[in-house]
Design an enzyme around this catalytic site. Structure first.
Site, short mmCIF file in Angstrom:
data_model
loop_
_atom_site.label_atom_id
_atom_site.label_comp_id
_atom_site.label_asym_id
_atom_site.label_seq_id
_atom_site.Cartn_x
_atom_site.Cartn_y
_atom_site.Cartn_z
N LYS A 125 35.86 41.20 35.12
CA LYS A 125 35.11 40.75 33.99
C LYS A 125 34.02 40.19 34.11
O LYS A 125 33.19 40.11 33.17
CB LYS A 125 36.20 40.07 32.96
CG LYS A 125 36.62 38.79 33.69
CD LYS A 125 35.78 37.58 33.70
CE LYS A 125 36.29 36.35 34.38
NZ LYS A 125 35.76 35.11 33.96
N THR A 172 34.02 35.40 28.43
CA THR A 172 33.03 35.41 29.49
C THR A 172 31.73 36.36 28.93
O THR A 172 30.63 35.91 29.45
CB THR A 172 33.53 36.01 30.94
OG1 THR A 172 34.73 35.30 31.11
CG2 THR A 172 32.63 35.85 31.91
#
Length: 333
Positions: free
Chosen positions: A191, A248
């Site tokens: 990610k 994120t």
């Protein structure tokens, strides 16, 4: 109960504060004398968490043996690229038969090992059943400020995950357990690469449509590779997958998104990293993702473009064109 945290960056310090809610004594190991001194004298980490009070139960040290002596739970919070080196120094002092939880979100460049695989490579077999990984949407500053945070703790031995869960449970920190160690780690590591791509799109001013597409197709890439490596696909729709990915890719506190934004604005990677205090794990993981794609034959087009921009100086706008003009296909292939 005594707990140990190895790594006095922002996340390690924040987790030491969480442990202090359930432990009478928390030892926090750090490399930097100024940070260690400030934690012990001012109960603050001015370098990584300025202005946020640290529990008086937390005591920092430069000595790994002191940090680990008598510990009943060990948290490894070093950057992924430094973990092998730190373990080489720490392994003689590690307590037996206690959980060892890694919170690093990376894949080692040279070996393509996840962090628990790296720990198994470095530590005698007697330690292996006690290894665990913590991952999920958790910015250190919010965690340290006792803002509600929910994560996943995974271990092949469920009993270990439950022990970690109990030690870290507070009014503002909640964890769920899992036995999918592979899925939790691939979600947490990859990610960061997708977040760099999302930041690039923001830096280029490409709008919300582009960001949503990157998050969604990025999740597809992560899931493809994680499943190939043995993960349960449902894990990637959970906290350590979609949850961490959304945070994120969109959060203002994301170091990886920041790197992407600056790359999108045309800045050089070396200049961006030179101005940062802490590691953006996605930069090194982009290389690992590219190598894993080549090794496994799993297509990771977004990760591939991040690698080319970061390491081969590819133009970010051209990378977007190349992604958009790939061969049309079914969404679920």
């Amino acid at each position: 109960m005594r707990g140990s945290v190895i790594g006095s960056g922002s996340f390690g310090t924040a987790l030491a504060n969480v442990l202090a809610a359930n432990c009478e004594d928390v030892r926090l190991w750090g490399r930097e004398p100024t940070v260690v001194d400030a934690i012990n004298t001012r109960h603050e980490n001015p370098t990584y968490l300025p202005g946020i009070p640290i529990s008086e139960r937390v005591r920092a040290t430069l000595d790994l043996q002191e940090a680990l002596d008598g510990s009943e739970l060990v948290v490894l919070a070093t950057p992924s690229h430094a973990t092998r080196q730190v373990l080489a120094r720490a392994k003689d002092f590690l307590p037996r038969n206690v959980p060892i939880v890694t919170v690093s979100k990376g894949i080692e460049n040279e070996t393509l090992l996840t962090m628990t695989e790296l720990l198994e490579d470095c530590l005698p077999e007697e330690f292996h059943p006690y290894l665990a990984v913590l991952s999920g949407p958790s910015f250190a500053k919010e965690l340290a400020r006792r803002m509600p945070t929910v994560v996943t703790i995974a271990s092949h031995w469920d009993k270990v995950a439950v022990r970690c869960q109990k030690a870290l449970q507070t009014e503002t920190f909640r964890s769920y357990t899992s036995t999918d160690v592979v899925g939790v780690q691939y979600g947490g590591a990859l990610k960061n690469v997708i977040a760099i791509a999302a930041g690039m799109a923001d830096g280029l001013g490409m709008g919300h449509n582009a960001r949503a597409a990157i998050i969604t197709r990025g999740l597809a890439e992560i899931t493809r590779l994680a499943v190939r490596k043995g993960a349960n696909p449902l894990t990637l729709s959970g906290l350590s997958g979609m949850g961490d990915l959304v945070l994120t890719c969109t959060g203002e506190l994301s170091r990886n998104r920041h790197v992407g934004m600056e790359l999108g604005k045309g800045k050089k990677l070396a200049d961006i990293l030179g101005q940062m205090k802490e590691v953006a794990e996605g930069v090194k993981t982009a290389r690992s993702a590219r190598d894993l794609s080549l090794k496994t034959g799993v297509e990771l087009p977004i990760c591939q473009q991040v690698y080319l921009i970061a390491y081969e100086d590819k133009n970010a706008k051209m990378a977007v064109v190349d992604l958009m003009t790939r061969q049309p296909k079914s969404e679920l292939v």
